[in-house]
Design a protein around this motif. Sequence first.
Motif, PDB file in Angstrom:
ATOM      1  N   VAL A  84     -83.991 -28.015 -14.918  1.00 43.57           N
ATOM      2  CA  VAL A  84     -82.815 -27.400 -14.283  1.00 43.57           C
ATOM      3  C   VAL A  84     -82.380 -28.187 -13.050  1.00 43.57           C
ATOM      4  O   VAL A  84     -83.187 -28.418 -12.144  1.00 43.57           O
ATOM      5  N   THR A 124     -74.484 -22.513 -14.876  1.00 47.75           N
ATOM      6  CA  THR A 124     -74.519 -21.147 -14.355  1.00 47.75           C
ATOM      7  C   THR A 124     -74.426 -21.183 -12.838  1.00 47.75           C
ATOM      8  O   THR A 124     -74.775 -22.188 -12.214  1.00 47.75           O
ATOM      9  N   ILE A 147     -70.983 -19.549 -19.926  1.00 50.15           N
ATOM     10  CA  ILE A 147     -71.977 -20.507 -20.414  1.00 50.15           C
ATOM     11  C   ILE A 147     -71.260 -21.548 -21.263  1.00 50.15           C
ATOM     12  O   ILE A 147     -70.467 -21.220 -22.133  1.00 50.15           O
ATOM     13  N   ASP A 199     -81.607 -28.761 -19.508  1.00 50.63           N
ATOM     14  CA  ASP A 199     -81.351 -27.409 -20.005  1.00 50.63           C
ATOM     15  C   ASP A 199     -80.262 -26.683 -19.237  1.00 50.63           C
ATOM     16  O   ASP A 199     -79.547 -25.861 -19.806  1.00 50.63           O
ATOM     17  N   CYS A 200     -80.151 -26.954 -17.952  1.00 48.96           N
ATOM     18  CA  CYS A 200     -79.254 -26.106 -17.146  1.00 48.96           C
ATOM     19  C   CYS A 200     -78.837 -26.815 -15.856  1.00 48.96           C
ATOM     20  O   CYS A 200     -79.597 -27.606 -15.295  1.00 48.96           O
ATOM     21  N   ALA A 226     -81.017 -19.485 -13.724  1.00 47.89           N
ATOM     22  CA  ALA A 226     -81.502 -20.875 -13.718  1.00 47.89           C
ATOM     23  C   ALA A 226     -83.026 -20.908 -13.583  1.00 47.89           C
ATOM     24  O   ALA A 226     -83.705 -21.674 -14.277  1.00 47.89           O
ATOM     25  N   THR A 276     -76.642 -27.916 -22.559  1.00 52.33           N
ATOM     26  CA  THR A 276     -76.781 -27.821 -21.105  1.00 52.33           C
ATOM     27  C   THR A 276     -75.976 -26.617 -20.624  1.00 52.33           C
ATOM     28  O   THR A 276     -74.754 -26.586 -20.771  1.00 52.33           O
ATOM     29  N   ILE A 277     -76.679 -25.638 -20.073  1.00 51.38           N
ATOM     30  CA  ILE A 277     -76.021 -24.414 -19.603  1.00 51.38           C
ATOM     31  C   ILE A 277     -75.555 -24.609 -18.164  1.00 51.38           C
ATOM     32  O   ILE A 277     -76.294 -25.144 -17.331  1.00 51.38           O
TER      33      ILE A 277
END
Length: 325
Positions: free
Chosen positions: A32, A16, A3, A170-171, A22, A13-14
């Motif tokens: 996402v 993955t 991460i 976020d992701c 997610a 901001t992740i």
Amino acid sequence: MSIVSSTKPFMHTILTNSAEEAAAILNRGGVVAFPTETVYGLGAGICHQEAIRQVFRAKGRPGDNPLIVHISHVIQLANVANEVNFDAQKLIEHFFPGPLTLVLKKNPCVPETVTAGLQTVGIRCPVNPVAQEFLRFAHCPVAAPSANLSGLPSATSWEAVYEDLDGKIDCVLCGTPSSIGLESTIVDCSGSHPLLLRAGAITLEQLQAIVPAIVTQTTIEKGASPKSPGLKYPHYAPKAAIILCLTHETMVTEPSSAYIGLSEPPQGVSLFKLCESLEEYGRELFSFFRHCDAEGIHRIYCEQPPVQGLGRAIRDRLERAAGHE
Ligand code: AMP
Ligand code: MG
């Protein structure tokens, strides 16, 4: 994959590669980005109003440009569309899942924040397995425009998404680069005659083989206002100037210029991408634009393919990137 936290002040901001992780973020109201076969999408659950607003903010997308709703299976169509007519059914049978978006009358469950006030909704069921997995874990259909800053070339890799949107979403669900590299074909089946609104990897010829009545908007009414609100905005443009050229045309190049096309590059360009097929041209176009910007290129010469098959979609993106539409 570990991460990673964003260094920008706004939002973490992740990154993955777990579709389940997610989707859990999306289900909690997060925004996402996820891979699809066309380009990366920037998703929000249609049941999360604030997340939908964040999609518009993060991209800098005008509020009157509707989002396409993504579903994992045709069964979900009934939750988002009100009426699936015979033409739409035939197109779904042949091209879902895949790089085709259908515009249909919307189900009241789809909020107008997603459709920008329209009573129709664009619906797509991507075939990319990571997108499929992500959408299956999602608790509701996912509204998603392309995962790039508005006006810039679409993102066809997770790195390009991260470059544009780190600190704003976020992701990022990190998958492989998009296999098509051009946004979905859009067909409007909500009116009295089916209309091609945006060319894509499902070509006009392929569509007409299934539904012969499909026409382009220009065939119908020249100069009519576009039925797809997004078409009136500038698109796909790198910082470098785009110069359109035809095969065999003599190109005058200068330092800091680049070339992409199917014919041999002109002498003297600092960077070039010689494509072996239209498929490769489409797949590489946006990542080449971004690469050119990173290298400080000032002008990109782009060979215009004929307006047929996949060439129609490539021409459309080139002309918009050049500011010709
Ligand atoms: P993007 O998500 O960036 O690939 O852009 C989506 C495109 O689909 C934009 O040009 C939108 O205007 C178009 N679109 C989405 N929903 C609709 C709709 N209900 N009717 C017409 N065009 C739509
Ligand atoms: Mg876009």
